[in-house]
Design an enzyme around this catalytic site. Structure first.
Site, PDB file in Angstrom:
ATOM      1  N   HIS A   1       1.063  -1.086   0.188  1.00 41.42           N
ATOM      2  CA  HIS A   1       0.038   0.003  -0.115  1.00 41.42           C
ATOM      3  C   HIS A   1       1.003   1.301  -0.059  1.00 41.42           C
ATOM      4  O   HIS A   1       2.083   1.257   0.530  1.00 41.42           O
ATOM      5  CB  HIS A   1      -0.779  -0.221   1.391  1.00 41.42           C
ATOM      6  CG  HIS A   1      -1.693   1.023   1.436  1.00 41.42           C
ATOM      7  ND1 HIS A   1      -1.610   2.159   1.729  1.00 41.42           N
ATOM      8  CD2 HIS A   1      -3.119   0.945   1.216  1.00 41.42           C
ATOM      9  CE1 HIS A   1      -2.734   2.762   2.071  1.00 41.42           C
ATOM     10  NE2 HIS A   1      -3.640   2.120   1.468  1.00 41.42           N
TER      11      HIS A   1
ATOM     12  N   ASP B   1       3.329  -4.682   7.886  1.00 41.66           N
ATOM     13  CA  ASP B   1       2.102  -3.897   7.783  1.00 41.66           C
ATOM     14  C   ASP B   1       0.958  -4.855   7.913  1.00 41.66           C
ATOM     15  O   ASP B   1       0.632  -5.543   7.012  1.00 41.66           O
ATOM     16  CB  ASP B   1       1.864  -3.143   6.224  1.00 41.66           C
ATOM     17  CG  ASP B   1       0.567  -2.637   6.332  1.00 41.66           C
ATOM     18  OD1 ASP B   1      -0.302  -2.765   6.956  1.00 41.66           O
ATOM     19  OD2 ASP B   1       0.466  -1.543   5.201  1.00 41.66           O
TER      20      ASP B   1
ATOM     21  N   GLN C   1      -4.192  -5.403   7.054  1.00 39.76           N
ATOM     22  CA  GLN C   1      -5.122  -6.447   6.329  1.00 39.76           C
ATOM     23  C   GLN C   1      -5.238  -7.646   6.982  1.00 39.76           C
ATOM     24  O   GLN C   1      -5.820  -8.779   6.534  1.00 39.76           O
ATOM     25  CB  GLN C   1      -5.252  -6.355   4.904  1.00 39.76           C
ATOM     26  CG  GLN C   1      -5.369  -5.207   4.171  1.00 39.76           C
ATOM     27  CD  GLN C   1      -6.908  -4.609   3.979  1.00 39.76           C
ATOM     28  OE1 GLN C   1      -7.558  -5.425   4.549  1.00 39.76           O
ATOM     29  NE2 GLN C   1      -7.037  -3.335   4.024  1.00 39.76           N
TER      30      GLN C   1
ATOM     31  N   LYS D   1     -10.407  -1.165  10.529  1.00 44.23           N
ATOM     32  CA  LYS D   1     -10.417  -2.304   9.645  1.00 44.23           C
ATOM     33  C   LYS D   1     -10.821  -3.436  10.469  1.00 44.23           C
ATOM     34  O   LYS D   1     -10.960  -4.496  10.021  1.00 44.23           O
ATOM     35  CB  LYS D   1      -9.208  -2.368   8.708  1.00 44.23           C
ATOM     36  CG  LYS D   1      -8.900  -1.505   8.019  1.00 44.23           C
ATOM     37  CD  LYS D   1      -7.759  -1.693   7.144  1.00 44.23           C
ATOM     38  CE  LYS D   1      -7.282  -0.269   6.167  1.00 44.23           C
ATOM     39  NZ  LYS D   1      -7.937   0.234   5.368  1.00 44.23           N
TER      40      LYS D   1
ATOM     41  N   CYS E   1      -4.829   2.371  -3.391  1.00 43.09           N
ATOM     42  CA  CYS E   1      -3.549   3.140  -2.919  1.00 43.09           C
ATOM     43  C   CYS E   1      -2.393   2.097  -3.157  1.00 43.09           C
ATOM     44  O   CYS E   1      -1.409   1.871  -2.174  1.00 43.09           O
ATOM     45  CB  CYS E   1      -3.790   3.469  -1.258  1.00 43.09           C
ATOM     46  SG  CYS E   1      -5.010   4.635  -1.204  1.00 43.09           S
TER      47      CYS E   1
HETATM   48  N1  7TS Z   1      -1.734  -0.749   4.719  1.00 40.75           N
HETATM   49  C1  7TS Z   1      -2.690  -1.575   4.166  1.00 40.75           C
HETATM   50  C2  7TS Z   1      -2.186  -2.958   3.722  1.00 40.75           C
HETATM   51  C3  7TS Z   1      -3.841  -1.027   4.087  1.00 40.75           C
HETATM   52  O1  7TS Z   1      -4.905  -1.880   3.502  1.00 40.75           O
HETATM   53  C4  7TS Z   1      -4.258   0.276   4.179  1.00 40.75           C
HETATM   54  C5  7TS Z   1      -5.628   0.737   4.068  1.00 40.75           C
HETATM   55  C6  7TS Z   1      -3.215   0.719   4.964  1.00 40.75           C
HETATM   56  C7  7TS Z   1      -1.877   0.299   4.919  1.00 40.75           C
HETATM   57  C8  7TS Z   1      -3.480   2.365   5.504  1.00 40.75           C
HETATM   58  O2  7TS Z   1      -4.394   2.235   6.553  1.00 40.75           O
HETATM   59  P1  7TS Z   1      -4.907   3.745   7.388  1.00 40.75           P
HETATM   60  O3  7TS Z   1      -6.003   3.035   8.296  1.00 40.75           O
HETATM   61  O4  7TS Z   1      -3.809   4.082   7.883  1.00 40.75           O
HETATM   62  O5  7TS Z   1      -5.619   4.339   6.260  1.00 40.75           O
HETATM   63  N2  7TS Z   1      -6.273   0.347   2.944  1.00 40.75           N
HETATM   64  C9  7TS Z   1      -7.056   0.871   2.452  1.00 40.75           C
HETATM   65  C10 7TS Z   1      -7.907   0.003   1.357  1.00 40.75           C
HETATM   66  O6  7TS Z   1      -7.453  -0.903   0.763  1.00 40.75           O
HETATM   67  N3  7TS Z   1      -8.968   0.816   0.923  1.00 40.75           N
HETATM   68  O7  7TS Z   1      -9.191   1.992   1.623  1.00 40.75           O
HETATM   69  C11 7TS Z   1      -7.921   1.856   2.605  1.00 40.75           C
END
Ligand code: 7TS
Length: 420
Positions: free
Chosen positions: A136, A213, A216, A239, A377
Site C-alpha cells: 500500500h 504492515d 489487512q 478495519k 492506494c
Molecule cells: N496498509 C494496508 C495494507 C492497507 O490496506 C491500508 C488501508 C493501509 C496500510 C492504510 O491504513 P490507514 O488506516 O492508515 O488508512 N487500505 C485501504 C484500502 O484498501 N482501501 O481503503 C483503505
C-alpha cells in the site's frame, strides 16, 4: 446497556450463529437504492458492532475526561479504561508487554513513526530499504521520504503475475547495507497472504529487522508478534470493528528504546527545562499530546468482540466466503479474477472485460452492493499487473452468502448494460 451486561452478552457469543452475529451490526440492516445493503468494502473500513458503539456511548456519557493528568474521578476512569485498552491490544497480538504497543491514528501514522524515528537513527546515505512490490502507498511513500532525506535507496522485492512475492533472490538482496525490510502481511489490493514468517527468518539471518504492515491481517487471523518475531507490526482499528482514527504500532522494546520520539509535546516527557527534555518511558514517549482516548477504548472493545467470536473461527468463515465468491465470479463469462495467489485472505479483486472498474462499482452501488473500485492506494501493484484499476469485493465475518448472490446479480446487470 451497562458494561457488565455488555460483557456478559459477549461471554456467551462463542457459540452464536453467524446470523446472530450479523445482527450486532446496525449499519448492515438498511436498504441502499431500494436494495438490501451488501457491504463488501471491508478492506477499506469495516463496520462496528453494537457492543463497540455501546462502549463508546458509555465512555462519552460516563467517563470522558483527559488521561494521565487528573486526580479527579473522571480522569481516573478515563485513564483506567485507556490503559486497559492497551492491555487488551497487547494480549490480542500476544505482545510480551503493553509498553511495546503505541497508540497511533492508524497504520499510516504507525509506519511514518517508524520511518522517522527508526529511519533517522539507523538509516544513512549508503543504506537500502527493502520494500515489497505488493505494498500500500503508506508502506512506500514514508520510505521514499526517508530515502530522499538520507540518500538511502529503495529496492523492491518483486512479485509474479499471481500476486505472490518472488523470494528466490531475497538472501542476496538482504546482504550488504539493508537496514529494514517492509512488507505487508496481507495485500489490500489482491488479498495475497505473504509468507512473513519466512521473510522474517531470512532477514534476521542477516541481522535485518522487519516491519510488517498488518492492516489487512489483524482483522482476519490470529496474530502472534512473538511467534512471528517481527520487529514492528502495525494495524488500524477501523478495519477491525473499531472506530476510525486509532491504530497500533507494536515494536520490540530493543528498537523502541533506541528510537527518538517523532513528535514532541505533553505526556511524552518526564521533565522539561530550557536546558533540555527527558522523555517519558515507553509507550508514552511516542504518544505526544492528548491521545484518541475514545478510539483506544473503542479498539479495546473491538478486540473483546473479535476474541469473543475467535479469530480462528473468523478466519475460517472468511475463507469460506472468499472461496464461494471466487468460484461464483469464475463462472461468469467476461469476469476475471485479479490476484490468484495460493494463500489469500478476504479480498477478491476482479475486472469485467471492456468495463472500467468505476462503472462496475457505480452499477453495483445502484443495486445496493458496496465494493471499492480504483488502484486501492497500491499503484505499483496495478502497474506490475498492467491494469489501471480493479474492482474489489472484500469480506468480513458478518457478510453472508446473500451478499455474494447480490454481487453476482449486480455483475449480470453490468454485463447486460455493457453487452459483455
Ligand atoms: N496498509 C494496508 C495494507 C492497507 O490496506 C491500508 C488501508 C493501509 C496500510 C492504510 O491504513 P490507514 O488506516 O492508515 O488508512 N487500505 C485501504 C484500502 O484498501 N482501501 O481503503 C483503505
Amino acid at each position: 446497556m451497562d458494561l457488565t451486561a455488555a460483557n456478559e452478552s459477549l461471554a456467551t457469543s462463542k457459540s452464536r450463529s453467524w446470523d446472530e452475529i450479523r445482527r450486532d451490526f446496525p449499519v448492515l440492516h438498511q436498504t441502499i437504492n431500494d436494495h438490501p445493503l451488501a457491504y463488501l468494502d471491508n478492506a477499506a473500513s469495516s463496520q462496528m458492532p453494537q457492543q463497540v458503539i455501546d462502549r463508546l456511548v458509555w465512555y462519552h456519557s460516563g467517563e470522558h475526561s483527559n488521561v494521565h493528568r487528573g486526580v479527579h474521578t473522571l480522569s481516573q476512569r478515563a485513564t483506567r479504561a485507556y490503559d486497559e485498552a492497551r492491555e487488551k491490544v497487547a494480549s490480542f497480538i500476544n505482545a510480551s508487554s503493553s509498553k511495546e504497543c503505541i497508540f497511533v491514528s492508524g497504520t499510516t501514522e504507525g509506519i511514518n513513526l517508524v520511518a522517522h524515528s527508526y529511519g533517522r537513527k539507523f538509516i544513512g546515505q549508503d543504506d537500502t530499504i527493502l520494500v515489497s512490490a505488493l505494498e500500500h502507498h503508506s508502506n512506500i511513500v514514508p520510505w521514499q521520504i526517508i530515502g530522499e532525506e538520507t540518500g538511502a535507496k529503495i529496492e523492491v522485492i518483486p512479485m509474479d503475475d499471481r500476486g505472490e512475492l518472488i523470494l528466490d533472490d531475497l538472501d542476496q538482496m538482504l546482504s550488504g547495507s539493508v537496514k529494514l525490510v517492509c512488507v505487508n502481511h496481507v495485500s489490500n489490493a489482491l488479498g495475497t497472504i505473504n509468507p512473513i514468517e519466512e521473510i522474517i527468518e531470512r532477514a534476521h539471518a542477516q541481522d535485518v529487522p522487519v516491519l510488517v504492515d498488518g492492516a489487512q491481517a489483524a482483522p482476519h487471523m490470529a496474530v502472534d508478534v512473538q511467534a512471528l518475531d517481527a520487529d514492528f507490526y502495525v494495524f488500524s482499528g477501523h478495519k477491525m470493528c473499531a472506530p476510525t482514527g486509532i491504530g497500533v504500532l507494536w515494536g520490540k522494546q530493543k528498537w523502541l528504546d533506541q528510537m527518538q520520539p517523532y513528535q514532541g509535546g505533553g505526556d511524552m516527557i518526564l521533565s522539561v527545562t530550557w536546558e533540555g527534555t527527558k522523555y517519558n518511558d515507553l509507550p508514552f514517549k511516542f504518544e505526544a499530546g492528548t491521545p484518541n482516548i475514545a478510539g483506544a477504548i473503542g479498539l479495546g472493545a473491538a478486540v473483546d468482540y473479535l476474541q469473543s467470536i475467535g479469530l480462528d473461527r473468523i478466519a475460517r468463515r472468511e475463507a469460506d466466503l472468499l472461496a464461494i465468491a471466487t468460484a461464483a465470479l469464475e463462472e461468469l463469462s467476461g469476469v476475471f479474477v485479479i490476484g490468484t495467489a495460493r494463500e489469500k485472505a478476504a479480498v477478491l479483486s476482479f475486472g469485467v472485460e471492456g468495463v472500467h472498474p468505476h462503472d462496475v462499482g457505480t452499477i453495483l452501488d445502484n443495486e445496493g452492493v458496496a465494493i471499492r473500485a480504483g488502484h486501492h492506494c497500491a499503484q505499483p501493484v496495478m502497474d506490475r499487473l498492467g491494469v489501471p484499476a480493479t474492482a474489489r469485493a472484500s469480506f468480513a465475518f458478518y457478510n453472508h452468502e446473500a451478499d455474494i448472490e447480490q454481487l453476482v446479480a449486480g455483475l449480470y446487470s453490468v454485463k447486460e448494460i455493457f453487452g459483455v
